[in-house]
Design a protein around this motif. Structure first.
Motif, mmCIF file in Angstrom:
data_model
loop_
_atom_site.group_PDB
_atom_site.id
_atom_site.type_symbol
_atom_site.label_atom_id
_atom_site.label_comp_id
_atom_site.label_asym_id
_atom_site.label_seq_id
_atom_site.Cartn_x
_atom_site.Cartn_y
_atom_site.Cartn_z
ATOM 1 N N MET A 75 28.978 65.446 39.417
ATOM 2 C CA MET A 75 28.366 65.636 40.727
ATOM 3 C C MET A 75 29.436 65.786 41.805
ATOM 4 O O MET A 75 29.265 66.528 42.771
ATOM 5 N N PHE A 121 18.071 78.354 58.591
ATOM 6 C CA PHE A 121 17.749 76.927 58.502
ATOM 7 C C PHE A 121 17.628 76.480 57.057
ATOM 8 O O PHE A 121 17.999 75.356 56.712
ATOM 9 N N ALA A 122 17.089 77.373 56.203
ATOM 10 C CA ALA A 122 16.924 76.997 54.800
ATOM 11 C C ALA A 122 18.283 76.683 54.181
ATOM 12 O O ALA A 122 18.471 75.626 53.560
ATOM 13 N N SER A 125 19.873 73.564 55.713
ATOM 14 C CA SER A 125 19.365 72.271 55.262
ATOM 15 C C SER A 125 19.770 72.004 53.823
ATOM 16 O O SER A 125 19.917 70.844 53.426
ATOM 17 N N LEU A 126 19.976 73.069 53.026
ATOM 18 C CA LEU A 126 20.469 72.819 51.663
ATOM 19 C C LEU A 126 21.944 72.430 51.698
ATOM 20 O O LEU A 126 22.425 71.699 50.837
ATOM 21 N N PHE A 128 23.646 70.409 53.479
ATOM 22 C CA PHE A 128 24.129 69.042 53.582
ATOM 23 C C PHE A 128 23.834 68.224 52.346
ATOM 24 O O PHE A 128 24.268 67.080 52.265
ATOM 25 N N TYR A 129 23.154 68.814 51.339
ATOM 26 C CA TYR A 129 23.165 68.139 50.040
ATOM 27 C C TYR A 129 24.587 68.056 49.512
ATOM 28 O O TYR A 129 24.941 67.137 48.778
ATOM 29 N N LEU A 133 25.627 64.472 48.411
ATOM 30 C CA LEU A 133 25.946 64.257 46.991
ATOM 31 C C LEU A 133 27.421 63.921 46.825
ATOM 32 O O LEU A 133 27.781 63.034 46.040
ATOM 33 N N TRP A 136 27.867 60.350 47.837
ATOM 34 C CA TRP A 136 27.224 59.408 46.918
ATOM 35 C C TRP A 136 27.979 59.361 45.587
ATOM 36 O O TRP A 136 28.189 58.286 45.021
ATOM 37 N N PHE A 144 30.124 56.635 50.834
ATOM 38 C CA PHE A 144 28.675 56.438 50.900
ATOM 39 C C PHE A 144 28.217 56.344 52.352
ATOM 40 O O PHE A 144 27.238 56.961 52.752
ATOM 41 N N MET A 148 25.612 58.856 54.244
ATOM 42 C CA MET A 148 24.379 58.433 54.903
ATOM 43 C C MET A 148 24.384 58.852 56.368
ATOM 44 O O MET A 148 23.369 59.268 56.922
ATOM 45 N N ALA A 152 21.536 61.341 58.113
ATOM 46 C CA ALA A 152 20.753 60.978 59.289
ATOM 47 C C ALA A 152 21.057 61.911 60.456
ATOM 48 O O ALA A 152 20.162 62.360 61.165
ATOM 49 N N ILE A 155 19.657 65.630 59.863
ATOM 50 C CA ILE A 155 18.200 65.768 59.920
ATOM 51 C C ILE A 155 17.721 65.572 61.352
ATOM 52 O O ILE A 155 16.742 66.176 61.784
ATOM 53 N N GLU A 158 18.783 68.906 63.368
ATOM 54 C CA GLU A 158 18.242 70.174 62.920
ATOM 55 C C GLU A 158 16.952 70.513 63.648
ATOM 56 O O GLU A 158 16.662 71.680 63.919
ATOM 57 N N PHE B 29 17.705 58.131 41.610
ATOM 58 C CA PHE B 29 18.474 59.098 42.396
ATOM 59 C C PHE B 29 18.482 60.459 41.709
ATOM 60 O O PHE B 29 18.284 61.498 42.339
ATOM 61 N N ALA B 56 10.901 80.343 52.459
ATOM 62 C CA ALA B 56 11.816 79.715 53.419
ATOM 63 C C ALA B 56 11.235 78.408 53.925
ATOM 64 O O ALA B 56 11.947 77.406 54.048
ATOM 65 N N VAL B 59 11.742 75.641 51.419
ATOM 66 C CA VAL B 59 13.100 75.083 51.390
ATOM 67 C C VAL B 59 13.363 74.258 52.652
ATOM 68 O O VAL B 59 13.878 73.147 52.583
ATOM 69 N N VAL B 60 12.975 74.803 53.823
ATOM 70 C CA VAL B 60 13.279 74.094 55.076
ATOM 71 C C VAL B 60 12.540 72.765 55.114
ATOM 72 O O VAL B 60 13.132 71.719 55.410
ATOM 73 N N GLY B 64 14.641 70.600 52.446
ATOM 74 C CA GLY B 64 15.589 70.311 53.516
ATOM 75 C C GLY B 64 15.266 69.094 54.340
ATOM 76 O O GLY B 64 16.165 68.479 54.901
ATOM 77 N N PHE B 72 17.868 59.704 51.027
ATOM 78 C CA PHE B 72 18.374 58.658 51.926
ATOM 79 C C PHE B 72 17.905 57.280 51.450
ATOM 80 O O PHE B 72 18.702 56.363 51.254
ATOM 81 N N TYR B 76 19.972 54.244 49.318
ATOM 82 C CA TYR B 76 20.178 52.912 49.892
ATOM 83 C C TYR B 76 19.683 51.802 48.979
ATOM 84 O O TYR B 76 20.394 50.851 48.696
#
Lengths: 326, 175
Positions: A75, A121-122, A125-126, A128-129, A133, A136, A144, A148, A152, A155, A158, B29, B56, B59-60, B64, B72, B76
């Motif tokens: 990962m 946006f699609a 938003s992908l 920041f995985y 990841l 993590w 970590f 986190m 936060a 999201i 955005e 996870f 789209a 995904v958004v 997303g 999240f 945790y």
């Protein structure tokens, strides 16, 4: 309609453009930061330090990619790839000129999708995985915490970013970036949508995790955040993805608010104007980084939800009322 | 044409693999990540159906925004391997029965309708199908009441969540 060959050439050009422009921006940033801080900046490698990025890249390539014993290796390897791929994918929709600028056979953009803003946006938003990841999987508490914070922060901002572009989409009556730029023939949207422009730039700084919103990698508190345990070219990939995102945000700002490729002179000069506006945006990013200190984390979150989001909503409502009334 | 077929099989395998991963993987996870992969594969399938806007949006909104909250929370509080089977009781007796019943029902439904479309070209789609304009037209003209009712439902759910979270905190203070 464009042939498959044109599409392949375009893909290669986009990648080549990015691979060439990122080291130049890197050098520009270090030089400019030096000037902003009354220093000279890097000046040892090559004439006037021009070969500094080459030295940086060579250093990163030759370093070992180590990982802590608690990490999840596969990962950790995949996270920077997600960051890079999603950042580069967004570049496909950046319009550098109208369809008939250079001969009329092809448009000076990767693709013209009717949902360009949603596409942006699609992939955003992908993207920041990659950060989440990476942080993590590193198996370290600083990573970590950085991951986190990134989750936060991204999201939260955005939403404001999306609402700030909604005003533009409503005024232009389209989600396609090409249509949006063409609708700005008479007046740039930075004039009627000035509030939206300010919100977009602030939220854009947070989305790219650049100073003063670089909390996910706040080196004074959490070492390096999500990239603490990364070294070598894997770190380089995260680094590069951040700069590509800066380019993307600048390009979207140029296309949506600053008139895109519109400028004086013949239409063949369109890519030049777009490029200049894009670089002005990048310069602004560097300027702000040199000028503002980092925010505290609670300040960042309450600013995003209590100031930026209501303001963005108000902007959309006012735009809608004005559009319906006129 | 062959490109679309290759993409279909890639996306279909991704969707099925992701869905299986959600159920089979023991680490919560990884389950959440499998769900993300599943949702992205679904978005690719939507793209193949000429529903760019929905792809789209998928995904958004899901990959997303909603899944980020899952990631999240699980990052945790979760992370440890959960036992696959519960400790007996009614669930382990009736669970497989109900699962089998649903599986049979789904098979009957699919054999009855969906398979007729295989090997045909499918429904005709007009110009602008699936574009933001067409979907806006449908949502805000034709199905306006249902659309607004759905938004009220979401609002009620959000308010309800806030109320429940408040009450929980009050109990803790008493204890």
């Amino acid at each position: 309609m464009e042939s498959t060959l044109v599409m392949i050439v375009k893909s290669i050009v986009i990648f080549a453009f990015i691979l060439q422009i990122v080291p130049i921006i890197l050098l520009a940033e270090r030089k400019l930061l030096g000037r902003f801080q009354s220093r000279i900046g890097p000046n040892r490698v090559g004439p006037k330090g021009l070969l500094q990025p080459l030295a940086d890249v060579f250093k990163l390539l030759s370093k070992e990619a180590s990982a802590p014993a608690t990490a999840v290796p596969w990962m950790m390897a995949i996270a920077p790839v997600i960051s890079i791929v999603t950042a580069v994918a967004t570049l496909a929709i950046i319009p550098f000129g109208p369809f008939d600028a250079w001969g009329g056979e092809f448009g000076l953009y990767g693709i013209d999708v009717p949902i360009a803003l949603l596409y942006f946006f699609a992939f955003g938003s992908l993207g920041f995985y990659g950060l989440v990841l990476g942080g993590w999987a590193s198996g370290s508490k600083y990573s970590f915490l950085g991951a986190m914070r990134a989750a936060a922060q991204l999201i939260s901002y955005e939403v404001a970013l999306g609402l700030s572009l909604l005003g533009v989409a409503m005024t232009a009556g389209s989600l396609s970036l090409v249509d949006i730029v063409e609708a700005q023939d008479g007046m740039w949207y930075v004039v009627p949508q000035f509030v939206g422009f300010c919100i977009f730039m602030v939220a854009g700084f947070a989305e790219t995790a650049r100073a003063p919103f670089d909390l996910p990698e706040g080196d004074a508190e959490i070492v390096g955040g999500y990239n603490t345990e990364y070294g070598g070219m894997r770190f380089g990939s995260f680094f590069m993805a951040e700069y590509i995102e800066v380019i993307v945000i600048s390009a979207i700002a140029a296309a949506c608010f600053l008139g895109g490729w519109h400028g004086p002179g013949p239409v063949a000069l369109a890519p030049l104007w777009m490029f200049l506006k894009l670089m002005a945006g990048v310069f602004f990013f560097i300027w702000i980084r040199a000028s503002l200190p980092r925010l505290r984390y609670d300040q960042l979150m309450s600013f995003g939800w209590k100031v930026l989001l209501p303001l963005a909503t108000l902007n959309v409502l006012v735009t809608a009322f004005v559009l319906v009334a006129t | 044409m062959w490109f679309e077929q290759v993409l279909f099989f890639v996306a279909a395998i991704g969707a099925l693999g992701g869905a299986l991963g959600v159920v089979i993987l023991r680490n919560p996870f990884y389950s959440v990540l499998a769900l993300v992969a599943h949702l992205v594969a679904l978005a690719m399938l939507f793209l193949l159906l000429h529903a760019e806007f929905i792809a789209a949006g998928q995904v958004v909104v899901y990959a997303g925004a909603v899944m980020v909250l899952y990631v999240f929370v699980v990052a945790y509080i979760g992370g440890s391997d959960e036992p696959l089977r519960p400790e007996g009781g009614a669930i382990s007796t009736f669970g497989p029965l109900f699962a089998a019943a649903i599986a049979i029902e789904l098979c009957i439904a699919m054999l009855g309708t969906g398979l007729e479309a295989v090997d045909s070209k499918g429904a005709d789609i007009g110009a602008g199908f699936g574009s933001p304009a067409a979907i806006g037209e449908l949502l805000l003209r034709k199905f306006l009441v249902a659309f607004e009712a759905a938004s009220f439902l979401l609002l009620i759910a959000a308010v309800g969540a806030v109320v429940l979270a408040r009450r929980r905190r009050g109990l803790e203070e008493v204890a």
